[in-house]
Motif scaffolding. Sequence first.
Motif, PDB file in Angstrom:
ATOM      1  N   GLU A 122       0.841  -1.187   0.000  1.00 22.93           N
ATOM      2  CA  GLU A 122       0.000   0.000   0.000  1.00 22.93           C
ATOM      3  C   GLU A 122       0.877   1.239   0.000  1.00 22.93           C
ATOM      4  OE1 GLU A 122      -2.238  -0.705   3.578  1.00 22.93           O
ATOM      5  OE2 GLU A 122      -0.865   0.475   4.788  1.00 22.93           O
ATOM      6  N   VAL A 123       0.277   2.348  -0.385  1.00 22.61           N
ATOM      7  CA  VAL A 123       0.974   3.628  -0.350  1.00 22.61           C
ATOM      8  C   VAL A 123       0.355   4.452   0.768  1.00 22.61           C
ATOM      9  CG1 VAL A 123       1.478   5.753  -1.615  1.00 22.61           C
ATOM     10  CG2 VAL A 123       1.489   3.565  -2.811  1.00 22.61           C
ATOM     11  N   ARG A 124       1.178   4.836   1.758  1.00 25.20           N
ATOM     12  CA  ARG A 124       0.735   5.708   2.848  1.00 25.20           C
ATOM     13  C   ARG A 124       0.874   7.140   2.360  1.00 25.20           C
ATOM     14  NH1 ARG A 124      -0.751   3.596   7.996  1.00 25.20           N
ATOM     15  NH2 ARG A 124      -0.945   1.391   7.555  1.00 25.20           N
ATOM     16  N   ALA A 125      -0.240   7.792   2.111  1.00 19.60           N
ATOM     17  CA  ALA A 125      -0.242   9.096   1.453  1.00 19.60           C
ATOM     18  C   ALA A 125       0.192  10.216   2.381  1.00 19.60           C
ATOM     19  CB  ALA A 125      -1.628   9.402   0.909  1.00 19.60           C
ATOM     20  N   SER A 126       1.077  11.070   1.884  1.00 20.51           N
ATOM     21  CA  SER A 126       1.437  12.300   2.581  1.00 20.51           C
ATOM     22  C   SER A 126       0.823  13.498   1.845  1.00 20.51           C
ATOM     23  CB  SER A 126       2.957  12.453   2.670  1.00 20.51           C
ATOM     24  OG  SER A 126       3.528  12.472   1.385  1.00 20.51           O
ATOM     25  N   LEU A 127       0.336  13.260   0.608  1.00 19.69           N
ATOM     26  CA  LEU A 127      -0.324  14.297  -0.182  1.00 19.69           C
ATOM     27  C   LEU A 127      -1.354  13.626  -1.076  1.00 19.69           C
ATOM     28  CD1 LEU A 127      -0.321  17.280  -1.457  1.00 19.69           C
ATOM     29  CD2 LEU A 127       1.094  16.235  -3.205  1.00 19.69           C
ATOM     30  N   VAL A 128      -2.581  14.138  -1.040  1.00 21.09           N
ATOM     31  CA  VAL A 128      -3.633  13.676  -1.947  1.00 21.09           C
ATOM     32  C   VAL A 128      -4.240  14.919  -2.570  1.00 21.09           C
ATOM     33  CG1 VAL A 128      -5.843  12.503  -2.158  1.00 21.09           C
ATOM     34  CG2 VAL A 128      -4.136  11.635  -0.557  1.00 21.09           C
ATOM     35  N   LYS A 129      -4.266  14.938  -3.899  1.00 22.63           N
ATOM     36  CA  LYS A 129      -4.757  16.123  -4.596  1.00 22.63           C
ATOM     37  C   LYS A 129      -5.650  15.681  -5.751  1.00 22.63           C
ATOM     38  CE  LYS A 129      -1.329  18.482  -6.202  1.00 22.63           C
ATOM     39  NZ  LYS A 129      -0.283  19.399  -6.658  1.00 22.63           N
ATOM     40  N   LYS A 130      -6.873  16.220  -5.790  1.00 17.67           N
ATOM     41  CA  LYS A 130      -7.759  15.952  -6.914  1.00 17.67           C
ATOM     42  C   LYS A 130      -7.361  16.892  -8.041  1.00 17.67           C
ATOM     43  CE  LYS A 130     -12.604  15.615  -8.156  1.00 17.67           C
ATOM     44  NZ  LYS A 130     -13.985  15.711  -7.697  1.00 17.67           N
ATOM     45  N   LEU A 131      -7.175  16.343  -9.221  1.00 17.30           N
ATOM     46  CA  LEU A 131      -6.748  17.117 -10.381  1.00 17.30           C
ATOM     47  C   LEU A 131      -7.890  17.244 -11.382  1.00 17.30           C
ATOM     48  CD1 LEU A 131      -3.333  15.307 -10.968  1.00 17.30           C
ATOM     49  CD2 LEU A 131      -3.691  17.446  -9.756  1.00 17.30           C
ATOM     50  N   ALA A 132      -7.793  18.235 -12.227  1.00 23.27           N
ATOM     51  CA  ALA A 132      -8.751  18.356 -13.324  1.00 23.27           C
ATOM     52  C   ALA A 132      -8.485  17.220 -14.291  1.00 23.27           C
ATOM     53  CB  ALA A 132      -8.588  19.702 -14.019  1.00 23.27           C
ATOM     54  N   LYS A 133      -9.552  16.616 -14.787  1.00 25.28           N
ATOM     55  CA  LYS A 133      -9.381  15.499 -15.721  1.00 25.28           C
ATOM     56  C   LYS A 133      -8.724  15.994 -16.995  1.00 25.28           C
ATOM     57  CE  LYS A 133     -12.996  12.449 -14.195  1.00 25.28           C
ATOM     58  NZ  LYS A 133     -14.150  11.651 -14.541  1.00 25.28           N
ATOM     59  N   PRO A 134      -7.806  15.212 -17.533  1.00 25.76           N
ATOM     60  CA  PRO A 134      -7.203  15.611 -18.800  1.00 25.76           C
ATOM     61  C   PRO A 134      -8.269  15.620 -19.889  1.00 25.76           C
ATOM     62  CG  PRO A 134      -6.401  13.456 -18.097  1.00 25.76           C
ATOM     63  CD  PRO A 134      -7.291  13.963 -17.030  1.00 25.76           C
ATOM     64  N   GLU A 135      -8.115  16.516 -20.853  1.00 22.07           N
ATOM     65  CA  GLU A 135      -9.126  16.627 -21.906  1.00 22.07           C
ATOM     66  C   GLU A 135      -9.279  15.315 -22.657  1.00 22.07           C
ATOM     67  OE1 GLU A 135      -9.008  20.049 -24.415  1.00 22.07           O
ATOM     68  OE2 GLU A 135      -8.339  21.309 -22.760  1.00 22.07           O
ATOM     69  N   SER A 136      -8.167  14.677 -22.973  1.00 26.60           N
ATOM     70  CA  SER A 136      -8.230  13.383 -23.640  1.00 26.60           C
ATOM     71  C   SER A 136      -7.057  12.550 -23.173  1.00 26.60           C
ATOM     72  CB  SER A 136      -8.187  13.550 -25.152  1.00 26.60           C
ATOM     73  OG  SER A 136      -8.080  12.279 -25.756  1.00 26.60           O
ATOM     74  N   SER A 137      -7.353  11.511 -22.422  1.00 28.70           N
ATOM     75  CA  SER A 137      -6.266  10.655 -21.953  1.00 28.70           C
ATOM     76  C   SER A 137      -5.651   9.888 -23.118  1.00 28.70           C
ATOM     77  CB  SER A 137      -6.764   9.685 -20.882  1.00 28.70           C
ATOM     78  OG  SER A 137      -7.767   8.852 -21.406  1.00 28.70           O
ATOM     79  N   HIS A 138      -6.413   9.703 -24.209  1.00 30.66           N
ATOM     80  CA  HIS A 138      -5.871   8.996 -25.363  1.00 30.66           C
ATOM     81  C   HIS A 138      -4.821   9.823 -26.085  1.00 30.66           C
ATOM     82  CE1 HIS A 138      -8.477   5.562 -25.091  1.00 30.66           C
ATOM     83  NE2 HIS A 138      -9.514   6.364 -24.895  1.00 30.66           N
TER      84      HIS A 138
END
Length: 137
Positions: A106-122
């Motif tokens: 598991e990853v013990r988070a020291s930072l969690v940030k919600k980002l804007a979705k990329p316009e096109s992941s493709h």
Amino acid sequence: MELYVNEQKLKGFVGKDAEVFATKNQSILVVFSLATKSGYKDRKTNQWVNRTEWHRIVAVGEPANHAKDMKKGDYAEVVGETQTNPHDREIGDGKKKIKVTFRDKEVRASLVKKLAKPESSHAENLDAEPITEDDAA
């Protein structure tokens, strides 16, 4: 100069809604899964080979406050340290029973940030395919 570094930075999509738990001292603990994707082009077949890696994210304290509202499909960045937790399990029946030690990562988070979705992941990642409900960890 640092002698030891255990830090991981991940960007990906949340696989399931975040689960919020209360600890004994009444702080919150948040657990969610994060999918990262990678791929390469196979030279023999000239086809993309995709790989989705699932990460179990655990956040406590201030990062948990940011993580508690994460929903399936959110694009997020997580920075934290990797930890493994061993646990024993008996496998088999009767005399053929053996004890096996499993390690959950598991990853013990020291930072969690919600980002804007990329316009096109493709456009960014030609090997990316949509993550389905069946893929969620």
